[in-house]
Design an enzyme around this catalytic site. Structure first.
Site, PDB file in Angstrom:
ATOM      1  CB  ALA A 519      -0.921   0.002   1.222  1.00 42.94           C
ATOM      2  CB  SER A 520       1.158   4.170   0.888  1.00 38.32           C
ATOM      3  OG  SER A 520       1.142   5.579   0.887  1.00 38.32           O
ATOM      4  N   GLY A 521       3.428   3.683  -0.640  1.00 41.82           N
ATOM      5  CA  GLY A 521       4.689   3.522  -1.350  1.00 41.82           C
ATOM      6  C   GLY A 521       4.884   2.119  -1.882  1.00 41.82           C
TER       7      GLY A 521
END
Length: 737
Positions: A519-521
Site C-alpha cells: 500500500a501507498s509507497g
C-alpha cells in the site's frame, strides 16, 4: 496486415525514443502504446484515422468480434475468420497521427467507451478525441485483462520418470549430512508468531514464508517424507501470508500424503489454516476463542495535547488516515467507512472459506461463531475438529499409522533441518530459463539510516535500485517477479524505485506479487510492473501522501525551554521553527507542497494503470482496498499468490507453461557476525521487532511520506497481546508519520 512489435520494444520506440521519456522517435508518427498484451499480438484491422485498433492474440484460439462492429472494420485477410471462429477483442487505445515535433506537449485522450455485449464478453470501443496531456502521458496504455486471461499457476503433481527417480535416489546418497532424512519421516513444522516474506539465514530465529512454502513443495515429492505434522499457534501476520500457506497445504494434499494439524490455541487465523489440513486435533485444555474479527485504531491526540505538543499534519486524500493517531482523539468517518469495508471483506472471506471447507452454509457457520465458542468440546461435538488429543498422543497415533511401533520415538525432521534440503536433491530445480526474484519488505527509505539495525526489515532505495539495475542489465533473466510486502514510506524513494522498475519493465516482463500489504509507497512500486497480482485479502492502494511537523511551543513553555531562530528567506523556518505554529503563508505553502506530491503519485498511478486522472481519483484519495476489491477497480490485474506470479511471468516471457524455469533469488541472505550477534541478542534480551521499527521510522520521519498507517486486524482473543502495549502504541505512532 500491420505487425505490432513486442511491448517493451514498442514502449521504448514510441514513448522514450532517442531523447528520453515523453519524446517520439520521428516528427510524424502514430502514438500507440500497448502495455498488457506483451507478446505475440498482431493488428487485426484498423479503423479510419487510426481511431480504433483491434488486436488478435496469436496465442489464443478464441476471439469474438460482434456483428455490431462490422461497419468499423476495414477489409483484411482476417475478415473471413470472424465467421469461422469466435474471437475476443482486447481493449487498446489509439491516438491518431500528428505532426507534433519531439518534446512538444500533445493532446490526446479517449472518447467515452461504448460497451457492446455479444453474449460472450463486452468490448470497449474508444474513439480518439482531444484533451491536454503531458508529454509522457500522450499515449493511453494498456487494455484490461479479465482475471481469467492469465494462467492460474495451479499446482499439479508431476509424475517422475524412472530416470529422474534414479537420479533423486543417487543425489540423496551423496547429499550433505545436514540434508539427509530417514525414510518414513514426518515433517514437523510449528507456525507461530511473525512470518517474514524474506528469506532468512539459519541463524535467524524467525519463520520465512518462502521457506515454509518450499518445504511443503519439497515434502510433496520427497519419498522419505510420509506426511506433515503442522502445529499452529497464534500468528502475527496478515491474511495474505495466511492464504499463501493455506494454498500450499491444499497443494500438498494432492500428493496423497497425510497432513495433520494441532492447535493448542484456536482463534480465527489458526482455524482458518488448520481446517485446510482435514485432520485437526487440539488438547482437551486448548484455549478456544472463536468470537469474530475486529480492527483496532489507537489515538494519541489527547495525550499530546496534555503535554503541550500540537501535530500539524497534512493528509492529502479523503481516506488517508496516516497521521490520525497523532492529530485526532478518535476515528474519522472516512476512516471508519474504509476500515468497515476492509473488515467486511475479511469477515466474508472467512465465512465463505470455512463454510466451503466444512460443507456448511455461511449462515450455519456465522450462527455457530456468534454463539461464542470457547469450549474445545463444542468444536469436537460440531465436527470442527477431529478429536481432542495431547501432542504426545498425536505423535503416538502417527507412529501407529506409519507402523513405527518398534521405534522409541516417531521419526521426525523439523522445519529448520528440512529447510536446508536443496530442491536440486529432489529434482525440483531446472537449469533452463531463469526468472529473477526480487523481494522487498518493510518500510521504504531512500538511504539506510544511522539507527538501522542489522537484519531489520526495510527497503533501502539506493540498495534496491542497484539490484534492479543489475537485473535489467543482465541477459540471463527472461522475466522478473517483484515480491512486495510494504506499507510504504518515503515518497521520494518510492518514486525513484517506480522509475527504475519501469525501466526494468521496458526490457523484460516484471510481475509484481503482493503479500500481506503493498500500500501507498508499496503500491507505488507495484504499479510500475507489467502485471500486478495480489492475494484476495492483501491490503493495497492507499494512493495518498502525508507529511507534518510538531509545534512544541506549549511544551517548551511548560518546561522553561527556549529556542531562537535567525533566518534569511521567507520560508526558511518552515521546518526548523518547531517552537511555534505555522504562519498562514507557511501553512499555505506546506499544503501546496503536499498536494503537489499527491498529484504526482495519483497521476503516475493513472498513467501506469491506463486510467484517466478522474477515474484514478475515485479509487485513490488514500483509500486502502483488499486485493479482491482492488482487482475489480483496476488497481490489480489478477488474484493469486507466488505460483501464479511465476506462471504469468512465463506467459509474458513466451516460456511454455509446462517448461520448468529456474527461480533465482536476488536477496538470498548470508550470515554475518552482526546478524548472528543481533539474532542472539534478540533472543536473550527479548528485543521486540516493534522497537526496531520505531528506531528506524524515527530516523526517516520529516519528509513527505507515501505510507499506510498500521492497521491491525485480529480476533478479539488476541487483544491482550503478549507484546508491551506501549510498544504497540509507539509503533502505530511512528509508522503513521
Amino acid at each position: 496486415m500491420l505487425i505490432v512489435p513486442q511491448r517493451h520494444r514498442l514502449q521504448r520506440e514510441l514513448i522514450q525514443g532517442e531523447g528520453g521519456a515523453g519524446r517520439t522517435r520521428a516528427p510524424t508518427m502514430s502514438k500507440i502504446r500497448l502495455l498488457k498484451p506483451s507478446h505475440g499480438f498482431n493488428t487485426l484491422s484498423l479503423g479510419a484515422r487510426l481511431s480504433t485498433i483491434f488486436l488478435q492474440s496469436t496465442s489464443l484460439s478464441t476471439l469474438q468480434i460482434p456483428s455490431a462492429l462490422s461497419p468499423l472494420l476495414l477489409a483484411s485477410p482476417c475478415t473471413h475468420a470472424h465467421k469461422a471462429h469466435q474471437r475476443r477483442l482486447f481493449l487498446v487505445r489509439a491516438i491518431e497521427s500528428s505532426t507534433t515535433k519531439p518534446g512538444e506537449k500533445e493532446e490526446a485522450a479517449a472518447a467515452p467507451r461504448k460497451e457492446v455485449d455479444d453474449g460472450a464478453a463486452a468490448v470497449s470501443i474508444l474513439a480518439s478525441s482531444s484533451s491536454s496531456a503531458s508529454g509522457n502521458e500522450m499515449v493511453t496504455g494498456e487494455g484490461k485483462y479479465p482475471d481469467g486471461d492469465y494462467p492460474t499457476g495451479e499446482f499439479e503433481m508431476e509424475e517422475k520418470g524412472w530416470w529422474m527417480k534414479f537420479l533423486v535416489k543417487l543425489r540423496m546418497l551423496i547429499a550433505f549430512p545436514w540434508e539427509r532424512v530417514k525414510k518414513g519421516s514426518v515433517l514437523s513444522m510449528k507456525l507461530r508468531g511473525r512470518i517474514t516474506d524474506q528469506l532468512t539465514n539459519r541463524f535467524s530465529s524467525g519463520l520465512s514464508l518462502p521457506q515454509i512454502c518450499e518445504n511443503f513443495e519439497k515434502a510433496a515429492y520427497d519419498p522419505r517424507i510420509s506426511g506433515i505434522y503442522l502445529q499452529i499457534e497464534p500468528l502475527s501476520c496478515g491474511w495474505g501470508k495466511i492464504d499463501e500457506i493455506r494454498r500450499h497445504i491444499l497443494n500438498f494434499k494432492k500428493s496423497g500424503k497425510f497432513i495433520v494439524s494441532f492447535i493448542p490455541i484456536c482463534g480465527e487465523r489458526e482455524y482458518y489454516l488448520a481446517c485446510a489440513c482435514g485432520e485437526v486435533y487440539a488438547p482437551p485444555s486448548a484455549y478456544v476463542a472463536l468470537y469474530g474479527l475486529s480492527v483496532q485504531a489507537s489515538f494519541l491526540g489527547g495525550v499530546l495535547e496534555k503535554v503541550g505538543v500540537e501535530p500539524q499534519i497534512q493528509r492529502i486524500g479523503k481516506y488517508k488516515s496516516a497521521g490520525d493517531q497523532l492529530a485526532l482523539r478518535g476515528i474519522s468517518e472516512a476512516n471508519r467507512e474504509m476500515l468497515t469495508s476492509l473488515l467486511d471483506d475479511i469477515y466474508e472471506n472467512w465465512l465463505e472459506t470455512i463454510s466451503s471447507t466444512r460443507g456448511n452454509t455461511k449462515e450455519e457457520v456465522e450462527e455457530f461463531l456468534n454463539s461464542g465458542v470457547y469450549q474445545v468440546e463444542r468444536l469436537k461435538e460440531k465436527g470442527w475438529i477431529t478429536n481432542t488429543l495431547y501432542d504426545d498422543e498425536v505423535m503416538s497415533m502417527l507412529k501407529d499409522r506409519l507402523e513405527q511401533k518398534k521405534r522409541k520415538n516417531l521419526l521426525i525432521v523439523d522445519y529448520g533441518k528440512y529447510s536446508r534440503v536443496r530442491k536440486w536433491t529432489l529434482g525440483l530445480e531446472s537449469g533452463g530459463d531463469q526468472v529473477a526474484i526480487i523481494r522487498t519488505s518493510g518500510s521504504i527509505s531512500r538511504t539506510r539510516g544511522p539507527l538501522s539495525l542489522p537484519g531489520s526489515s526495510s527497503i533501502v532505495g539506493e540498495q534496491l535500485i542497484e539490484k534492479i539495475r543489475s537485473v535489467r542489465e543482465s541477459e540471463r533473466y527472461k522475466a522478473v517477479i517483484l515480491r512486495i510486502d510494504s506499507p510504504g514510506g518515503d515518497a521520494l524513494a518510492s518514486d525513484l524505485l517506480w522509475r527504475e522498475i519501469r525501466l526494468l519493465a521496458s526490457s523484460k516482463p516484471v510481475v509484481a506479487s503482493m503479500s500481506d500489504v503493498a500500500a501507498s509507497g508499496g503500491y507505488y512500486m507495484a504499479m510500475a510492473a507489467t502485471t500486478v497480482i495480489a492475494e484476495k485479502l492483501t491490503l493495497t492502494g492507499s494512493i495518498g501522501v502525508v507529511t507534518g511537523k510538531f509545534n512544541l511551543g506549549k511544551l517548551y513553555e511548560r518546561i522553561g525551554f527556549n529556542k531562537e531562530v535567525i533566518s534569511k528567506g521567507k520560508y526558511a523556518e518552515l521546518f526548523v521553527a518547531e517552537q511555534r505554529p505555522f504562519r498562514p503563508d507557511e501553512a499555505e505553502l506546506f499544503e501546496k507542497s503536499a498536494k503537489n506530491a499527491y498529484k504526482q503519485f495519483r497521476d503516475k498511478a493513472a498513467f501506469s494503470r491506463s486510467m484517466t486522472v478522474d477515474e484514478m481519483e475515485v479509487v485513490a484519495q488514500g483509500r486502502v482496498w483488499t486485493g479482491k476489491a482492488a482487482s475489480s477497480r483496476g488497481l490489480v490485474d489478477a488474484i493469486g499468490g507466488f505460483s501464479r506470479a511465476v506462471a504469468i511471468a512465463k506467459q509474458k516471457a513466451n516460456i511454455p507453461q509446462h517448461r520448468k524455469v529456474r527461480l533465482v533469488e536476488m536477496s538470498r541472505p548470508s550470515p554475518s557476525l552482526p546478524d548472528i550477534v543481533s539474532g542472539i541478542g534478540s533472543s536473550l534480551l527479548g528485543l521486540e521487532s516493534a522497537v526496531k521499527g520505531i528506531l528506524q521510522d524515527v530516523a526517516s520521519s520529516g519528509a513527505v511520506q507515501a505510507r499506510m498507517e498500521g492497521i491491525l486486524f485480529e480476533g478479539l482473543e488476541n487483544a491482550p497481546s503478549a507484546a508491551n502495549p506501549v510498544f504497540l502504541l509507539l509503533k502505530d505512532y511512528f509508522s503513521s508519520f
